[in-house]
Scaffold this active site. Structure first.
Site, PDB file in Angstrom:
ATOM      1  N   HIS A 151      -4.781   1.862   7.510  1.00 41.23           N
ATOM      2  CA  HIS A 151      -3.292   2.386   7.715  1.00 41.23           C
ATOM      3  C   HIS A 151      -3.049   3.539   6.637  1.00 41.23           C
ATOM      4  CE1 HIS A 151       1.283   1.707   8.287  1.00 41.23           C
ATOM      5  NE2 HIS A 151       1.282   2.468   7.421  1.00 41.23           N
ATOM      6  N   GLU A 152      -3.417   3.262   5.369  1.00 39.16           N
ATOM      7  CA  GLU A 152      -3.258   4.209   4.311  1.00 39.16           C
ATOM      8  C   GLU A 152      -4.411   5.641   4.466  1.00 39.16           C
ATOM      9  OE1 GLU A 152      -0.610   1.586   3.059  1.00 39.16           O
ATOM     10  OE2 GLU A 152      -0.654   3.945   2.821  1.00 39.16           O
ATOM     11  N   HIS A 200      -2.665   7.792   7.162  1.00 41.01           N
ATOM     12  CA  HIS A 200      -1.773   8.567   6.305  1.00 41.01           C
ATOM     13  C   HIS A 200      -2.370  10.054   5.748  1.00 41.01           C
ATOM     14  CE1 HIS A 200       2.211   6.683   6.555  1.00 41.01           C
ATOM     15  NE2 HIS A 200       1.604   5.439   6.075  1.00 41.01           N
ATOM     16  N   GLY A 219       0.822  -1.039   0.014  1.00 36.82           N
ATOM     17  CA  GLY A 219      -0.105  -0.115  -0.032  1.00 36.82           C
ATOM     18  C   GLY A 219       0.860   1.156  -0.006  1.00 36.82           C
ATOM     19  N   CYS A 255       5.703   0.202   7.812  1.00 39.87           N
ATOM     20  CA  CYS A 255       5.240   1.246   6.991  1.00 39.87           C
ATOM     21  C   CYS A 255       6.449   1.851   6.125  1.00 39.87           C
ATOM     22  CB  CYS A 255       4.837   2.476   7.955  1.00 39.87           C
ATOM     23  SG  CYS A 255       4.526   4.120   6.971  1.00 39.87           S
ATOM     24  N   LEU A 256       6.349   2.023   4.910  1.00 43.89           N
ATOM     25  CA  LEU A 256       7.414   2.298   4.182  1.00 43.89           C
ATOM     26  C   LEU A 256       8.012   3.746   4.598  1.00 43.89           C
ATOM     27  CD1 LEU A 256       5.964   1.339   0.763  1.00 43.89           C
ATOM     28  CD2 LEU A 256       7.518   0.137   2.117  1.00 43.89           C
ATOM     29  N   GLN A 298       2.662  10.159   1.405  1.00 48.50           N
ATOM     30  CA  GLN A 298       4.142   9.597   1.795  1.00 48.50           C
ATOM     31  C   GLN A 298       5.017  10.128   0.728  1.00 48.50           C
ATOM     32  OE1 GLN A 298       2.295   5.450   2.300  1.00 48.50           O
ATOM     33  NE2 GLN A 298       4.170   5.267   3.578  1.00 48.50           N
TER      34      GLN A 298
HETATM   35  O1  K2U Z   1       1.759   2.981   4.362  1.00 49.07           O
HETATM   36  C1  K2U Z   1       2.652   2.340   3.933  1.00 49.07           C
HETATM   37  O2  K2U Z   1       3.882   2.272   4.215  1.00 49.07           O
HETATM   38  C2  K2U Z   1       2.518   0.780   3.205  1.00 49.07           C
HETATM   39  C3  K2U Z   1       2.602  -0.461   4.220  1.00 49.07           C
HETATM   40  C4  K2U Z   1       1.158  -0.845   4.184  1.00 49.07           C
HETATM   41  C5  K2U Z   1       0.872  -1.745   5.143  1.00 49.07           C
HETATM   42  C6  K2U Z   1       1.075  -1.319   6.649  1.00 49.07           C
HETATM   43  C7  K2U Z   1       0.524  -2.112   7.551  1.00 49.07           C
HETATM   44  C8  K2U Z   1       0.003  -3.546   7.451  1.00 49.07           C
HETATM   45  C9  K2U Z   1      -0.155  -3.676   5.967  1.00 49.07           C
HETATM   46  C10 K2U Z   1       0.042  -2.972   4.943  1.00 49.07           C
HETATM   47  C11 K2U Z   1       3.559  -1.145   3.584  1.00 49.07           C
HETATM   48  O3  K2U Z   1       3.443  -2.066   2.471  1.00 49.07           O
HETATM   49  S1  K2U Z   1       4.595  -1.979   4.843  1.00 49.07           S
HETATM   50  C12 K2U Z   1       5.229  -3.320   4.275  1.00 49.07           C
HETATM   51  C13 K2U Z   1       4.288  -4.353   4.413  1.00 49.07           C
HETATM   52  C14 K2U Z   1       4.259  -5.335   3.350  1.00 49.07           C
HETATM   53  C15 K2U Z   1       3.463  -6.557   3.429  1.00 49.07           C
HETATM   54  C16 K2U Z   1       2.865  -6.597   4.456  1.00 49.07           C
HETATM   55  C17 K2U Z   1       2.626  -5.543   5.723  1.00 49.07           C
HETATM   56  C18 K2U Z   1       3.477  -4.609   5.432  1.00 49.07           C
HETATM   57 ZN    ZN Z   2       2.574   3.583   6.183  1.00 55.10          ZN
END
Ligand code: K2U
Ligand code: ZN
Length: 177
Positions: free
Chosen positions: A134-135, A138, A46, A92-93, A51
């Site tokens: 989560h998104e 943001h 996501g 979170c990225l 971001q």
């Molecule tokens: O917002 C972001 O940085 C994207 C996150 C989305 C996410 C956060 C928490 C739980 C699920 C998704 C990134 O994709 S974090 C990397 C990731 C990859 C696979 C599964 C969980 C998190």
């Molecule tokens: Zn995030």
């Protein structure tokens, strides 16, 4: 398509509140394409426009196994959230290397608009429900570490500020060679 730089916590721009999209044009389509490329490259499942320092209500998500089911959520709103909660080890990225448990509603009903300005609704559970919430945080200027204790959050902030300084120093050394 282009890779976009991802803001790193505690960058204050991560706390800006995103504005609704009012014109569904080629600019938004390109933003979604670039966000998708950036998300897959990270890799992540996501990414919110906040971001990449674009403060408009745009999210891209792909929780599929084959990473081939991208969906853009524009001006998303939660219509319903379950009483039942789930705890998920979120990452979170914008907060690289940090994972911790966050409790959220287990199921949500979301309405959003696609890149063509067409509305749609999604009933989400599991990882998709976590990712959407989560998104959407943001877009409200909220980062998942804000659900953690002040002690944990301050330790994370100190660690990432130190890493950022080291990155900047090593980039300077490389540039001055
Ligand atoms: O917002 C972001 O940085 C994207 C996150 C989305 C996410 C956060 C928490 C739980 C699920 C998704 C990134 O994709 S974090 C990397 C990731 C990859 C696979 C599964 C969980 C998190
Ligand atoms: Zn995030």
């Amino acid at each position: 398509m282009s890779l976009l730089p991802i803001l790193r916590y505690p960058d204050p721009r991560l706390h800006k509140v995103a504005k609704p999209v009012t014109v569904f044009d080629a600019r938004i389509k390109k933003l979604v394409e670039d966000m998708a490329e950036t998300m897959y490259d990270a890799p992540g499942i996501g990414l919110a426009a906040t971001q990449v320092d674009v403060h408009e209500q745009v999210i891209v998500i792909d929780t599929s196994e084959a990473h081939d089911q991208l969906r853009a959520y524009i001006n998303p709103e939660i219509l319903w959230a379950s009483e039942e909660k789930q705890v998920y080890d979120e990452g979170c990225l914008s907060v690289p290397g940090i994972y911790d448990g966050v409790e959220r509603p287990a199921r949500v009903k979301v309405r959003a608009w696609d890149v063509d300005g067409q509305p749609f609704e999604v009933d989400a559970d599991g990882l998709l429900a976590v990712c959407i919430q989560h998104e959407m945080d943001h877009l409200l200027g909220k980062v998942f570490v804000e659900y953690l204790s002040p002690l944990k959050r301050n330790r994370i902030k100190t660690k990432l500020v130190k890493e950022e300084r080291e990155l900047a120093r090593s980039a300077q050394r490389t540039a001055s060679r």
